[in-house]
Design a protein around this motif. Structure first.
Motif, PDB file in Angstrom:
ATOM      1  N   LEU A 164      -7.029  -1.360   1.878  1.00  0.00           N
ATOM      2  CA  LEU A 164      -5.635  -1.201   2.307  1.00  0.00           C
ATOM      3  C   LEU A 164      -5.299   0.278   2.460  1.00  0.00           C
ATOM      4  O   LEU A 164      -4.692   0.683   3.458  1.00  0.00           O
ATOM      5  CB  LEU A 164      -4.681  -1.858   1.311  1.00  0.00           C
ATOM      6  CG  LEU A 164      -4.736  -3.380   1.209  1.00  0.00           C
ATOM      7  CD1 LEU A 164      -3.791  -3.877   0.116  1.00  0.00           C
ATOM      8  CD2 LEU A 164      -4.416  -4.050   2.524  1.00  0.00           C
ATOM      9  N   ALA A 165      -5.699   1.085   1.493  1.00  0.00           N
ATOM     10  CA  ALA A 165      -5.419   2.524   1.555  1.00  0.00           C
ATOM     11  C   ALA A 165      -6.143   3.180   2.727  1.00  0.00           C
ATOM     12  O   ALA A 165      -5.547   3.984   3.451  1.00  0.00           O
ATOM     13  CB  ALA A 165      -5.817   3.189   0.234  1.00  0.00           C
ATOM     14  N   GLU A 166      -7.405   2.826   2.924  1.00  0.00           N
ATOM     15  CA  GLU A 166      -8.184   3.406   4.023  1.00  0.00           C
ATOM     16  C   GLU A 166      -7.577   3.082   5.384  1.00  0.00           C
ATOM     17  O   GLU A 166      -7.633   3.895   6.307  1.00  0.00           O
ATOM     18  CB  GLU A 166      -9.621   2.897   3.993  1.00  0.00           C
ATOM     19  CG  GLU A 166     -10.463   3.486   2.893  1.00  0.00           C
ATOM     20  CD  GLU A 166     -11.851   2.870   2.830  1.00  0.00           C
ATOM     21  OE1 GLU A 166     -12.098   1.820   3.467  1.00  0.00           O
ATOM     22  OE2 GLU A 166     -12.689   3.437   2.110  1.00  0.00           O
ATOM     23  N   ARG A 167      -7.020   1.881   5.498  1.00  0.00           N
ATOM     24  CA  ARG A 167      -6.462   1.437   6.783  1.00  0.00           C
ATOM     25  C   ARG A 167      -4.981   1.788   6.919  1.00  0.00           C
ATOM     26  O   ARG A 167      -4.362   1.494   7.934  1.00  0.00           O
ATOM     27  CB  ARG A 167      -6.632  -0.079   6.944  1.00  0.00           C
ATOM     28  CG  ARG A 167      -8.069  -0.558   6.839  1.00  0.00           C
ATOM     29  CD  ARG A 167      -8.901  -0.095   8.030  1.00  0.00           C
ATOM     30  NE  ARG A 167     -10.326  -0.262   7.827  1.00  0.00           N
ATOM     31  CZ  ARG A 167     -11.039  -1.325   8.107  1.00  0.00           C
ATOM     32  NH1 ARG A 167     -10.468  -2.385   8.612  1.00  0.00           N
ATOM     33  NH2 ARG A 167     -12.341  -1.339   7.875  1.00  0.00           N
ATOM     34  N   GLY A 168      -4.397   2.355   5.874  1.00  0.00           N
ATOM     35  CA  GLY A 168      -2.983   2.707   5.918  1.00  0.00           C
ATOM     36  C   GLY A 168      -2.067   1.495   5.931  1.00  0.00           C
ATOM     37  O   GLY A 168      -0.983   1.538   6.510  1.00  0.00           O
ATOM     38  N   VAL A 169      -2.508   0.427   5.280  1.00  0.00           N
ATOM     39  CA  VAL A 169      -1.740  -0.812   5.241  1.00  0.00           C
ATOM     40  C   VAL A 169      -0.954  -0.867   3.929  1.00  0.00           C
ATOM     41  O   VAL A 169      -1.536  -0.738   2.850  1.00  0.00           O
ATOM     42  CB  VAL A 169      -2.678  -2.047   5.353  1.00  0.00           C
ATOM     43  CG1 VAL A 169      -1.899  -3.339   5.215  1.00  0.00           C
ATOM     44  CG2 VAL A 169      -3.423  -2.003   6.677  1.00  0.00           C
ATOM     45  N   SER A 170       0.348  -1.022   4.039  1.00  0.00           N
ATOM     46  CA  SER A 170       1.191  -1.086   2.841  1.00  0.00           C
ATOM     47  C   SER A 170       1.057  -2.433   2.145  1.00  0.00           C
ATOM     48  O   SER A 170       0.571  -3.411   2.738  1.00  0.00           O
ATOM     49  CB  SER A 170       2.659  -0.877   3.230  1.00  0.00           C
ATOM     50  OG  SER A 170       3.129  -1.993   3.973  1.00  0.00           O
ATOM     51  N   GLN A 171       1.502  -2.483   0.914  1.00  0.00           N
ATOM     52  CA  GLN A 171       1.512  -3.750   0.194  1.00  0.00           C
ATOM     53  C   GLN A 171       2.430  -4.750   0.882  1.00  0.00           C
ATOM     54  O   GLN A 171       2.112  -5.939   0.930  1.00  0.00           O
ATOM     55  CB  GLN A 171       1.945  -3.542  -1.260  1.00  0.00           C
ATOM     56  CG  GLN A 171       0.920  -2.811  -2.082  1.00  0.00           C
ATOM     57  CD  GLN A 171       1.329  -2.659  -3.531  1.00  0.00           C
ATOM     58  OE1 GLN A 171       2.328  -3.214  -3.975  1.00  0.00           O
ATOM     59  NE2 GLN A 171       0.544  -1.906  -4.292  1.00  0.00           N
ATOM     60  N   SER A 172       3.521  -4.287   1.425  1.00  0.00           N
ATOM     61  CA  SER A 172       4.430  -5.190   2.142  1.00  0.00           C
ATOM     62  C   SER A 172       3.753  -5.796   3.358  1.00  0.00           C
ATOM     63  O   SER A 172       3.880  -6.996   3.628  1.00  0.00           O
ATOM     64  CB  SER A 172       5.699  -4.452   2.571  1.00  0.00           C
ATOM     65  OG  SER A 172       6.430  -4.047   1.442  1.00  0.00           O
ATOM     66  N   GLU A 173       3.031  -4.970   4.104  1.00  0.00           N
ATOM     67  CA  GLU A 173       2.315  -5.460   5.287  1.00  0.00           C
ATOM     68  C   GLU A 173       1.205  -6.431   4.873  1.00  0.00           C
ATOM     69  O   GLU A 173       1.001  -7.468   5.513  1.00  0.00           O
ATOM     70  CB  GLU A 173       1.737  -4.301   6.083  1.00  0.00           C
ATOM     71  CG  GLU A 173       1.166  -4.712   7.413  1.00  0.00           C
ATOM     72  CD  GLU A 173       0.715  -3.528   8.254  1.00  0.00           C
ATOM     73  OE1 GLU A 173       0.053  -3.781   9.272  1.00  0.00           O
ATOM     74  OE2 GLU A 173       1.022  -2.374   7.902  1.00  0.00           O
TER      75      GLU A 173
END
Length: 66
Positions: free
Chosen positions: A18-27
């Motif tokens: 998630l961090a590597e892809r820039g994806v938030s927890q909400s997303e």
């Protein structure tokens, strides 16, 4: 006892992707149909990810689930 008590690698791996892809927890929550607090609990190991949730995240983030 949670599976992640034995193998904490799964939530850590999901958090890393998630961090590597820039994806938030909400997303991430939207991807698997859960609210952000539910994702937070899963990433912290308080709640287990379901196999279907891991599969949905893998598909959406284009990650090999193996």
């Amino acid at each position: 006892m949670s599976y992640y008590d034995i193998n904490p690698a799964i939530p850590r791996a999901v958090d890393l992707v998630l961090a590597e892809r820039g994806v938030s927890q909400s997303e991430a929550g939207r991807i698997i149909g859960r609210a952000q607090p539910s994702i937070c609990n899963r990433l912290a190991g308080r709640t287990d990810f379901r196999a279907s949730e891991l599969a949905a995240l893998a598909r959406a983030l284009r990650v090999d689930p193996a």
